[in-house]
Design a protein around this motif. Structure first.
Motif, PDB file in Angstrom:
ATOM      1  N   ALA A   1     -59.543   9.364  68.271  1.00 21.27           N
ATOM      2  CA  ALA A   1     -60.975   9.451  67.978  1.00 21.27           C
ATOM      3  C   ALA A   1     -61.602   8.068  67.864  1.00 21.27           C
ATOM      4  O   ALA A   1     -62.781   7.885  68.189  1.00 21.27           O
ATOM      5  N   GLU A   2     -60.841   7.085  67.413  1.00 16.26           N
ATOM      6  CA  GLU A   2     -61.366   5.726  67.252  1.00 16.26           C
ATOM      7  C   GLU A   2     -61.465   4.970  68.564  1.00 16.26           C
ATOM      8  O   GLU A   2     -62.300   4.063  68.693  1.00 16.26           O
ATOM      9  N   THR A   3     -60.625   5.327  69.534  1.00 16.70           N
ATOM     10  CA  THR A   3     -60.601   4.572  70.796  1.00 16.70           C
ATOM     11  C   THR A   3     -61.028   5.393  72.004  1.00 16.70           C
ATOM     12  O   THR A   3     -61.324   4.821  73.050  1.00 16.70           O
ATOM     13  N   GLY A   4     -61.051   6.708  71.874  1.00 18.14           N
ATOM     14  CA  GLY A   4     -61.317   7.567  73.014  1.00 18.14           C
ATOM     15  C   GLY A   4     -62.783   7.878  73.202  1.00 18.14           C
ATOM     16  O   GLY A   4     -63.672   7.233  72.646  1.00 18.14           O
ATOM     17  N   SER A   5     -63.038   8.919  73.999  1.00 16.92           N
ATOM     18  CA  SER A   5     -64.401   9.363  74.297  1.00 16.92           C
ATOM     19  C   SER A   5     -64.401  10.882  74.366  1.00 16.92           C
ATOM     20  O   SER A   5     -63.380  11.538  74.132  1.00 16.92           O
ATOM     21  N   ALA A   6     -65.558  11.443  74.703  1.00 13.38           N
ATOM     22  CA  ALA A   6     -65.664  12.905  74.767  1.00 13.38           C
ATOM     23  C   ALA A   6     -64.734  13.498  75.808  1.00 13.38           C
ATOM     24  O   ALA A   6     -64.370  14.680  75.727  1.00 13.38           O
ATOM     25  N   SER A   7     -64.327  12.702  76.770  1.00 10.46           N
ATOM     26  CA  SER A   7     -63.401  13.219  77.787  1.00 10.46           C
ATOM     27  C   SER A   7     -62.027  13.522  77.229  1.00 10.46           C
ATOM     28  O   SER A   7     -61.234  14.230  77.870  1.00 10.46           O
ATOM     29  N   ASP A   8     -61.717  12.991  76.040  1.00 11.61           N
ATOM     30  CA  ASP A   8     -60.424  13.262  75.410  1.00 11.61           C
ATOM     31  C   ASP A   8     -60.462  14.491  74.507  1.00 11.61           C
ATOM     32  O   ASP A   8     -59.467  14.820  73.854  1.00 11.61           O
ATOM     33  N   ALA A   9     -61.610  15.172  74.458  1.00  9.34           N
ATOM     34  CA  ALA A   9     -61.748  16.298  73.537  1.00  9.34           C
ATOM     35  C   ALA A   9     -60.785  17.434  73.865  1.00  9.34           C
ATOM     36  O   ALA A   9     -60.353  18.170  72.968  1.00  9.34           O
ATOM     37  N   LEU A  10     -60.421  17.588  75.139  1.00 10.42           N
ATOM     38  CA  LEU A  10     -59.521  18.679  75.511  1.00 10.42           C
ATOM     39  C   LEU A  10     -58.180  18.553  74.812  1.00 10.42           C
ATOM     40  O   LEU A  10     -57.582  19.551  74.382  1.00 10.42           O
ATOM     41  N   LEU A  11     -57.680  17.323  74.685  1.00  7.75           N
ATOM     42  CA  LEU A  11     -56.407  17.103  73.982  1.00  7.75           C
ATOM     43  C   LEU A  11     -56.517  17.523  72.522  1.00  7.75           C
ATOM     44  O   LEU A  11     -55.549  18.039  71.944  1.00  7.75           O
TER      45      LEU A  11
ATOM     46  N   ALA B   1     -69.636  24.618  68.430  1.00  9.16           N
ATOM     47  CA  ALA B   1     -69.684  25.484  67.247  1.00  9.16           C
ATOM     48  C   ALA B   1     -68.823  26.729  67.411  1.00  9.16           C
ATOM     49  O   ALA B   1     -68.079  27.116  66.496  1.00  9.16           O
ATOM     50  N   GLN B   2     -68.890  27.392  68.561  1.00 13.37           N
ATOM     51  CA  GLN B   2     -68.167  28.646  68.734  1.00 13.37           C
ATOM     52  C   GLN B   2     -66.653  28.450  68.690  1.00 13.37           C
ATOM     53  O   GLN B   2     -65.910  29.380  68.353  1.00 13.37           O
ATOM     54  N   GLU B   3     -66.178  27.249  69.006  1.00 15.56           N
ATOM     55  CA  GLU B   3     -64.738  26.989  68.981  1.00 15.56           C
ATOM     56  C   GLU B   3     -64.203  26.784  67.569  1.00 15.56           C
ATOM     57  O   GLU B   3     -63.042  27.100  67.292  1.00 15.56           O
ATOM     58  N   VAL B   4     -65.019  26.247  66.682  1.00 13.87           N
ATOM     59  CA  VAL B   4     -64.534  25.960  65.325  1.00 13.87           C
ATOM     60  C   VAL B   4     -64.971  26.996  64.308  1.00 13.87           C
ATOM     61  O   VAL B   4     -64.496  26.982  63.172  1.00 13.87           O
ATOM     62  N   LEU B   5     -65.886  27.909  64.682  1.00 15.68           N
ATOM     63  CA  LEU B   5     -66.328  28.926  63.731  1.00 15.68           C
ATOM     64  C   LEU B   5     -65.177  29.738  63.139  1.00 15.68           C
ATOM     65  O   LEU B   5     -65.190  30.030  61.931  1.00 15.68           O
ATOM     66  N   PRO B   6     -64.171  30.144  63.923  1.00 15.18           N
ATOM     67  CA  PRO B   6     -63.063  30.908  63.328  1.00 15.18           C
ATOM     68  C   PRO B   6     -62.340  30.144  62.213  1.00 15.18           C
ATOM     69  O   PRO B   6     -61.745  30.770  61.323  1.00 15.18           O
ATOM     70  N   LEU B   7     -62.410  28.816  62.254  1.00 19.01           N
ATOM     71  CA  LEU B   7     -61.708  28.018  61.242  1.00 19.01           C
ATOM     72  C   LEU B   7     -62.464  27.961  59.919  1.00 19.01           C
ATOM     73  O   LEU B   7     -61.951  27.416  58.946  1.00 19.01           O
ATOM     74  N   LEU B   8     -63.676  28.542  59.879  1.00 14.43           N
ATOM     75  CA  LEU B   8     -64.397  28.575  58.600  1.00 14.43           C
ATOM     76  C   LEU B   8     -63.659  29.416  57.562  1.00 14.43           C
ATOM     77  O   LEU B   8     -63.881  29.266  56.362  1.00 14.43           O
ATOM     78  N   ARG B   9     -62.816  30.330  58.035  1.00 11.32           N
ATOM     79  CA  ARG B   9     -62.009  31.148  57.117  1.00 11.32           C
ATOM     80  C   ARG B   9     -60.544  30.741  57.157  1.00 11.32           C
ATOM     81  O   ARG B   9     -59.655  31.544  56.848  1.00 11.32           O
ATOM     82  N   ASP B  10     -60.278  29.511  57.529  1.00 14.99           N
ATOM     83  CA  ASP B  10     -58.906  29.019  57.588  1.00 14.99           C
ATOM     84  C   ASP B  10     -58.241  29.108  56.210  1.00 14.99           C
ATOM     85  O   ASP B  10     -58.907  29.017  55.167  1.00 14.99           O
TER      86      ASP B  10
ATOM     87  N   LEU C   1     -70.001  21.242  61.162  1.00 16.92           N
ATOM     88  CA  LEU C   1     -71.040  22.192  61.550  1.00 16.92           C
ATOM     89  C   LEU C   1     -72.408  21.888  60.940  1.00 16.92           C
ATOM     90  O   LEU C   1     -73.407  22.459  61.382  1.00 16.92           O
ATOM     91  N   ARG C   2     -72.479  21.045  59.949  1.00 17.34           N
ATOM     92  CA  ARG C   2     -73.760  20.824  59.276  1.00 17.34           C
ATOM     93  C   ARG C   2     -74.860  20.343  60.222  1.00 17.34           C
ATOM     94  O   ARG C   2     -76.006  20.800  60.111  1.00 17.34           O
TER      95      ARG C   2
ATOM     96  N   ALA D   1     -67.960  15.853  69.873  1.00 21.42           N
ATOM     97  CA  ALA D   1     -67.544  16.857  70.855  1.00 21.42           C
ATOM     98  C   ALA D   1     -67.333  18.226  70.210  1.00 21.42           C
ATOM     99  O   ALA D   1     -66.555  19.044  70.705  1.00 21.42           O
ATOM    100  N   ILE D   2     -68.013  18.475  69.105  1.00 21.64           N
ATOM    101  CA  ILE D   2     -67.873  19.753  68.408  1.00 21.64           C
ATOM    102  C   ILE D   2     -68.625  20.845  69.176  1.00 21.64           C
ATOM    103  O   ILE D   2     -69.809  20.684  69.506  1.00 21.64           O
TER     104      ILE D   2
END
Length: 528
Positions: free
Chosen positions: A346-356, A384-393, A406-407, A381-382
């Motif tokens: 996250a410190e050195t990459g870009s949005a293209s690394d979000a898949l990893l 919302a629909q991908e991380v919503l299930p983790l709200l009940r982690d 998400l804020r 690179a958030i």
């Protein structure tokens, strides 16, 4: 201790039934955080001890008072104040002046008289404490070295300087804490100067004793003197750097140890400190290794948990030809990636690394899921629909990271989900739901805050109460307000619901806030 009329009566009843020293202990505990009544009760308890004419008990009582940070100072400031009404319209300290005798008074009477409003009585009390010194009265002598009356101040300063010069071992431990508290005040630097001089000239065993005792401020003061004078050998600096409980002392000791190791080419010591569990020690040790040309050793810390350590390691990696970004990509693609590698991407990459990073959102380890969400947020690179299930982690840390991520896009989260979270049995889910609801319309914020005021978790309830108070104050009509109050646009049904919720929360939010809220809701009634 909650003070009020009833609380004060209960406290005084307990003090009256206790033994004198126990009464002092109870009064000290209350005075540490209580209002003026607690300080007056403490003076009364001390006067009772003084009336027993037992010097051992008197000195023990003063030890109890000086043993809690700030009580002596608060007692001194309070001694010359009197309330407008109540049982203590005259401060008990003022009554001590009539019974104080320079020749026969005990330690408690001398200490209390040194806080009297009459400068002549304070001066005589200081003279008595200096002529018949004991460590227990020294904090009160130190206070008077910053007195606003010159004769009092001069008498206390002369006495303190002589006592520290004659017996530093006996008086330094009692003088040092109060001296440091006075250091930032006008006329407060004299005591610290005398303490520093006594430490520099006093016996080594006295200095050693102070280095390992007292609160953080005291230990730091003594440690800085040891460090400046070069009194700590390298092995001892290594011990402080690796095992001391205070972060500042660890960092300063590590810096001094690494400097000595660089000068003496002790690379083994630098590597040893670089393996420390403390990040502030590791980063100093790695900086030392960089200075002696050991970039290869430093580059091995690319996946460290600490951001500053990773930054030093990346700088060293660049010099030895390692591509840090490619390293992080490879490390993140492993089955069990290191947390530092994910953060480093996250410190050195870009949005293209979000898949990893997205593939780690379903990892079995909660810490990896949390770090993946944090890294996606830093890369902007958030989805919302991908991380919503983790709200009940199952992990509170993951829920916390998803909520933060998400804020900025809370408007895309279904409101029904947020209200469900606010009513969940898990406290971290209720907190998450509330944080995501706070950015919405005024009526939604007010409804959520009213729900939270009666929450079973004290911290959440306090948060809800604070927000209801803020909203009610903003909504109250005042003549001085330059900005318009927040507009509460609600239907008749919603207005009725808010009114009922406000009534249920009245006991929690208090009478004043409840009255303002009722007025605001009445003004916002549809058709009003």
């Amino acid at each position: 201790m909650i003070w009020g009329k009833r609380g004060s009566e209960v406290q005084r009843s307990a003090l009256a039934e206790a033994e004198p020293l126990e009464a002092v202990r109870l009064a000290v505990d209350s005075a540490a955080a209580g209002r003026w009544e607690a300080l007056d009760d403490l003076v009364e308890a001390l006067i009772d001890v003084d009336a027993g004419d037992d010097e051992v008990a008197a000195r023990s009582a003063l030890t109890l008072v000086a043993g809690v940070a700030g009580v002596v100072d608060r007692l001194d400031r309070h001694a010359r104040q009197a309330p407008w009404s109540g049982p203590y319209q005259e401060s008990p300290v003022r009554r001590v002046g009539a019974r104080f005798s320079e020749a026969t008074s005990g330690p408690v009477a001398m200490a209390l008289a040194s806080m009297h409003g009459d400068g002549r009585i304070r001066e005589r009390a200081v003279a008595a404490m200096v002529d018949r010194p004991c460590p227990e009265t020294m904090p009160f002598v130190v206070l008077r070295t910053g007195d606003w009356v010159k004769p009092v101040r001069d008498r206390a300063r002369a006495g303190l300087a002589l006592l520290l010069a004659d017996d530093p071992g006996g008086y330094l431990p009692a003088v040092l804490p109060m001296s440091l508290r006075l250091d930032a005040r006008l006329r407060g630097g004299f005591a610290v100067t005398q303490v520093r001089a006594a430490l520099l000239s006093g016996p080594a065993e006295v200095r050693r004793g102070l280095l390992g005792s007292g609160d953080a401020r005291q230990r730091r003061f003594v440690f800085d003197i040891f460090l400046a004078q070069g009194w700590l050998p390298l092995p001892e600096l290594m011990t402080f750097a690796q095992s001391d409980s205070d972060v500042r002392i660890r960092a300063y000791a590590a810096e001094a140890a690494c400097r000595a190791a660089v000068w003496t080419r002790r690379h083994d010591l630098l590597r040893r400190l670089a393996r420390s569990v403390r990040a502030e020690v590791r980063v100093v040790a790695l900086t030392g290794l960089v200075r002696v040309g050991q970039d290869g050793d430093v580059a091995a810390y690319l996946d460290d948990d600490a951001p500053l350590v990773r930054a030093v390691a990346r700088d060293a990696a660049r010099r030895v030809g390692i591509d840090a970004r490619e390293h992080y990509r490879t490390a993140t693609g492993a089955a069990e990636p290191a947390l530092g590698a994910i953060a480093g991407l996250a410190e050195t990459g870009s949005a293209s690394d979000a898949l990893l990073l997205r593939r780690l959102l379903t990892h079995s380890h909660a810490r990896i899921r949390a770090q993946a969400v944090r890294s996606l947020r830093l890369l902007e690179a958030i989805v919302a629909q991908e991380v919503l299930p983790l709200l009940r982690d199952s992990s509170p840390a993951v829920v916390r990271e998803v909520t933060t991520a998400l804020r900025p896009v809370a408007g895309t989260v279904p409101p029904s989900l947020l209200w469900q979270l606010l009513g969940d049995a898990r406290v971290e889910l209720r907190r998450s739901g509330y944080r995501l609801l706070r950015g919405r319309s005024v009526d939604v914020q007010l409804r959520a805050a009213l729900i939270l005021t009666v929450d079973s978790d004290p911290r959440l309830a306090e948060r809800g109460k604070a927000d209801v108070t803020r909203l009610a104050r903003d909504g109250a009509r005042t003549t001085w307000r330059r900005t318009p109050p927040p507009e509460l646009s609600v239907t008749a049904v919603q207005h009725g619901e808010l009114t009922a919720m406000a009534a249920r929360a009245a006991a929690a939010i208090g009478e004043v806030t409840s009255r303002m809220l009722t007025t605001w809701l009445a003004d916002a009634r549809p058709g009003a």
